[in-house]
Design an enzyme around this catalytic site. Structure first.
Site, PDB file in Angstrom:
ATOM      1  N   ASN A  68     -23.414  44.116 -11.889  1.00 25.44           N
ATOM      2  CA  ASN A  68     -23.198  43.178 -10.786  1.00 25.44           C
ATOM      3  C   ASN A  68     -24.480  42.369 -10.557  1.00 25.44           C
ATOM      4  O   ASN A  68     -25.492  42.920 -10.110  1.00 25.44           O
ATOM      5  CB  ASN A  68     -22.822  43.970  -9.529  1.00 25.44           C
ATOM      6  CG  ASN A  68     -22.597  43.085  -8.314  1.00 25.44           C
ATOM      7  OD1 ASN A  68     -22.903  41.900  -8.330  1.00 25.44           O
ATOM      8  ND2 ASN A  68     -22.074  43.688  -7.249  1.00 25.44           N
TER       9      ASN A  68
ATOM     10  N   CYS B   4     -22.993  37.500  -2.905  1.00 27.92           N
ATOM     11  CA  CYS B   4     -22.241  37.352  -4.157  1.00 27.92           C
ATOM     12  C   CYS B   4     -21.332  36.136  -4.174  1.00 27.92           C
ATOM     13  O   CYS B   4     -20.910  35.687  -5.230  1.00 27.92           O
ATOM     14  CB  CYS B   4     -21.433  38.614  -4.412  1.00 27.92           C
ATOM     15  SG  CYS B   4     -22.456  40.087  -4.369  1.00 27.92           S
TER      16      CYS B   4
ATOM     17  N   HIS C 146     -15.746  37.554  -9.294  1.00 32.47           N
ATOM     18  CA  HIS C 146     -17.063  38.169  -9.143  1.00 32.47           C
ATOM     19  C   HIS C 146     -17.082  39.489  -9.921  1.00 32.47           C
ATOM     20  O   HIS C 146     -16.207  40.332  -9.747  1.00 32.47           O
ATOM     21  CB  HIS C 146     -17.356  38.404  -7.660  1.00 32.47           C
ATOM     22  CG  HIS C 146     -18.604  39.189  -7.416  1.00 32.47           C
ATOM     23  ND1 HIS C 146     -19.770  38.986  -8.121  1.00 32.47           N
ATOM     24  CD2 HIS C 146     -18.865  40.209  -6.542  1.00 32.47           C
ATOM     25  CE1 HIS C 146     -20.687  39.821  -7.691  1.00 32.47           C
ATOM     26  NE2 HIS C 146     -20.161  40.575  -6.753  1.00 32.47           N
TER      27      HIS C 146
HETATM   28  O1  UT7 Z   1     -21.086  42.581  -5.028  1.00 29.94           O
HETATM   29  C1  UT7 Z   1     -20.448  43.008  -3.880  1.00 29.94           C
HETATM   30  C2  UT7 Z   1     -20.960  44.283  -3.462  1.00 29.94           C
HETATM   31  N1  UT7 Z   1     -20.585  45.489  -4.025  1.00 29.94           N
HETATM   32  C3  UT7 Z   1     -19.466  45.926  -4.578  1.00 29.94           C
HETATM   33  O2  UT7 Z   1     -18.631  45.207  -5.002  1.00 29.94           O
HETATM   34  C4  UT7 Z   1     -19.222  47.390  -4.654  1.00 29.94           C
HETATM   35  C5  UT7 Z   1     -17.837  47.750  -4.216  1.00 29.94           C
HETATM   36  N2  UT7 Z   1     -17.601  49.156  -4.360  1.00 29.94           N
HETATM   37  C6  UT7 Z   1     -17.434  49.776  -5.547  1.00 29.94           C
HETATM   38  O3  UT7 Z   1     -17.487  49.158  -6.596  1.00 29.94           O
HETATM   39  C7  UT7 Z   1     -17.129  51.251  -5.543  1.00 29.94           C
HETATM   40  O4  UT7 Z   1     -16.866  51.666  -4.218  1.00 29.94           O
HETATM   41  C8  UT7 Z   1     -18.295  52.111  -6.128  1.00 29.94           C
HETATM   42  C9  UT7 Z   1     -18.375  51.910  -7.649  1.00 29.94           C
HETATM   43  C10 UT7 Z   1     -19.595  51.742  -5.482  1.00 29.94           C
HETATM   44  C11 UT7 Z   1     -18.000  53.595  -5.877  1.00 29.94           C
HETATM   45  O5  UT7 Z   1     -16.711  53.940  -6.373  1.00 29.94           O
HETATM   46  P1  UT7 Z   1     -15.725  54.758  -5.425  1.00 29.94           P
HETATM   47  O6  UT7 Z   1     -14.521  55.058  -6.247  1.00 29.94           O
HETATM   48  O7  UT7 Z   1     -15.494  53.940  -4.178  1.00 29.94           O
HETATM   49  O8  UT7 Z   1     -16.505  56.098  -5.156  1.00 29.94           O
HETATM   50  P2  UT7 Z   1     -17.040  56.704  -3.773  1.00 29.94           P
HETATM   51  O9  UT7 Z   1     -18.077  55.827  -3.172  1.00 29.94           O
HETATM   52  O10 UT7 Z   1     -15.844  57.037  -2.934  1.00 29.94           O
HETATM   53  O11 UT7 Z   1     -17.739  58.049  -4.287  1.00 29.94           O
HETATM   54  C12 UT7 Z   1     -17.001  59.036  -5.013  1.00 29.94           C
HETATM   55  C13 UT7 Z   1     -17.963  60.147  -5.419  1.00 29.94           C
HETATM   56  C14 UT7 Z   1     -18.851  60.660  -4.271  1.00 29.94           C
HETATM   57  O12 UT7 Z   1     -18.948  62.059  -4.404  1.00 29.94           O
HETATM   58  P3  UT7 Z   1     -18.060  63.033  -3.509  1.00 29.94           P
HETATM   59  O13 UT7 Z   1     -18.429  62.726  -2.071  1.00 29.94           O
HETATM   60  O14 UT7 Z   1     -16.635  62.721  -3.824  1.00 29.94           O
HETATM   61  O15 UT7 Z   1     -18.483  64.395  -3.954  1.00 29.94           O
HETATM   62  C15 UT7 Z   1     -20.196  60.040  -4.594  1.00 29.94           C
HETATM   63  O16 UT7 Z   1     -21.272  60.811  -4.120  1.00 29.94           O
HETATM   64  O17 UT7 Z   1     -18.848  59.689  -6.460  1.00 29.94           O
HETATM   65  C16 UT7 Z   1     -20.196  60.060  -6.110  1.00 29.94           C
HETATM   66  N3  UT7 Z   1     -21.101  59.064  -6.714  1.00 29.94           N
HETATM   67  C17 UT7 Z   1     -21.597  59.222  -7.954  1.00 29.94           C
HETATM   68  N4  UT7 Z   1     -21.463  60.172  -8.888  1.00 29.94           N
HETATM   69  C18 UT7 Z   1     -22.090  60.004 -10.071  1.00 29.94           C
HETATM   70  C19 UT7 Z   1     -21.545  57.910  -6.175  1.00 29.94           C
HETATM   71  N5  UT7 Z   1     -22.334  57.283  -7.068  1.00 29.94           N
HETATM   72  C20 UT7 Z   1     -22.378  58.076  -8.184  1.00 29.94           C
HETATM   73  C21 UT7 Z   1     -23.032  57.955  -9.417  1.00 29.94           C
HETATM   74  N6  UT7 Z   1     -22.848  58.927 -10.350  1.00 29.94           N
HETATM   75  N7  UT7 Z   1     -23.787  56.895  -9.747  1.00 29.94           N
END
Ligand code: UT7
Length: 330
Positions: free
Chosen positions: A285, A115, A255
């Site tokens: 993204n 990225c 980004h």
């Molecule tokens: O380009 C550079 C690379 N990438 C990034 O910039 C990504 C950086 N990270 C992020 O943007 C965020 O971490 C995410 C958007 C990927 C995730 O947000 P988060 O607030 O960090 O959530 P999390 O990973 O801690 O997950 C929270 C919950 C989990 O469930 P439990 O364990 O709390 O029951 C996940 O299983 O959200 C669940 N989850 C979803 N639920 C519904 C993960 N993906 C989804 C989904 N829909 N698509």
């Protein structure tokens, strides 16, 4: 004698026609529009047609950037393509692009970073221009992430989109155009975001395919934490290197990975919301393409004026960070 400067002489971008909405994703994996919007700010993203590869997207953006710069492909000395989704492992996507666009005098190479690729490529291009080794360098960031995303993994497949952005970097008066580049790498955290199989460590095999190791792997929350901490730090370094303060920044273009990361970084930097551009809701993204897509949107909306200071900030695989400040001059 002051070395000459380097500026963005032309911008262009392209996204494929097909739009994939959050409602479409609700039918594919266990997710909701509410979760995606509240956790990322994304509403839709564009997906390449089956016959479109990365160089096809790159070509469209490149032609638009050349038109904007009022140059022809023969004027180019160098073509640099930033991508982690090249048409092939080799030849380079930039060589394919150089041939198709008719940049007959130009050399060509790819930068495979992630990225932050567009900012790394801009730093290389401006270095060549400032040193007088090149007059016009085409920098293209193009991605077809839809080809490496596991469409059964809700944690990643909702996040990414396809697209391309391009810039022509040309000479500027000394002290104008690009004022700074801060390029950082934190390789000990590289395992949080990776394409595990397909390289020399884990060549493609039936076993790797069965383990779905040919798809993008990300520990999103770890990347989130690194980004929220790292973006303000690399931004501050770039602003300082440019001899400016945060209050001098007219536009911050970060980004486009997550609206929450952009907001958190902007808050830490004390940048007013009205100075921070965001289009993540429309494109998702797009990795290296996200900053040039945002820059081009802002430019074509008529928001950029000569003398304004732009802050560009990127983070991604590596774990890499990059910041740059430029004085807009056209
Ligand atoms: O380009 C550079 C690379 N990438 C990034 O910039 C990504 C950086 N990270 C992020 O943007 C965020 O971490 C995410 C958007 C990927 C995730 O947000 P988060 O607030 O960090 O959530 P999390 O990973 O801690 O997950 C929270 C919950 C989990 O469930 P439990 O364990 O709390 O029951 C996940 O299983 O959200 C669940 N989850 C979803 N639920 C519904 C993960 N993906 C989804 C989904 N829909 N698509």
């Amino acid at each position: 004698m002051m070395v000459r400067g380097a500026k963005l002489a032309g911008l262009g971008s392209y996204v494929p026609d097909r739009v994939l909405t959050n409602a479409d994703l609700e039918k594919m994996v266990d997710t909701t529009d509410e979760w995606i919007v509240s956790h990322t700010g994304m509403k839709e993203r564009h997906i390449a047609a089956p016959e479109q590869a990365t160089s096809d997207l790159a070509l469209m953006a490149a032609q638009r950037a050349l038109d904007d710069a009022q140059l022809s492909a023969e004027d180019l000395d160098l073509v640099i393509c930033a991508t982690v989704t090249p048409d092939h492992m080799f030849p380079s996507t930039s060589s394919i692009l150089q041939g198709r666009i008719g940049a007959t005098r130009a050399g060509a190479f790819d930068l495979l970073i992630g990225c932050t690729g567009f900012l790394y490529a801009l730093s290389v291009a401006s270095g060549y221009v400032m040193a007088g080794l090149c007059n016009h360098v085409l920098v293209v960031a193009a991605e077809t992430l839809s080809r490496i995303v596991n469409w059964e993994d809700r944690a990643t497949c909702v996040l990414f989109g396809d697209g391309a952005g391009a810039a022509v970097v040309s000479p500027a008066k000394p002290g104008h155009g690009f004022l700074s580049f801060s390029l950082w790498s934190d390789g000990l955290n590289s395992h949080y975001l990776t394409l595990p199989a397909g390289g020399s460590r884990r060549p493609v095999s039936l076993q790797e395919l069965e383990q779905k190791a040919h798809f993008l792997y990300m520990e999103g929350h770890e990347v989130f934490k690194l980004a929220v901490r790292g973006c303000p730090e690399v931004a501050e370094a770039a602003i300082k290197q440019a001899g400016l303060t945060n209050r001098d920044i007219d536009w911050a273009i970060m980004h486009q990975a997550n609206k929450r990361i952009i907001d958190a970084a902007a808050k830490r930097l004390g940048l007013p919301e009205s100075h921070v551009f965001c289009n993540v809701e429309r494109y998702g993204n797009t990795s290296a393409a996200s900053i040039p897509l945002a820059l081009d949107d802002l430019y074509r909306a008529g928001e950029l004026r000569n003398g304004q200071h732009l802050l560009l900030v990127a983070f991604g695989a590596g774990f890499s960070l990059a910041g740059s400040v430029l004085e807009w001059t056209k």
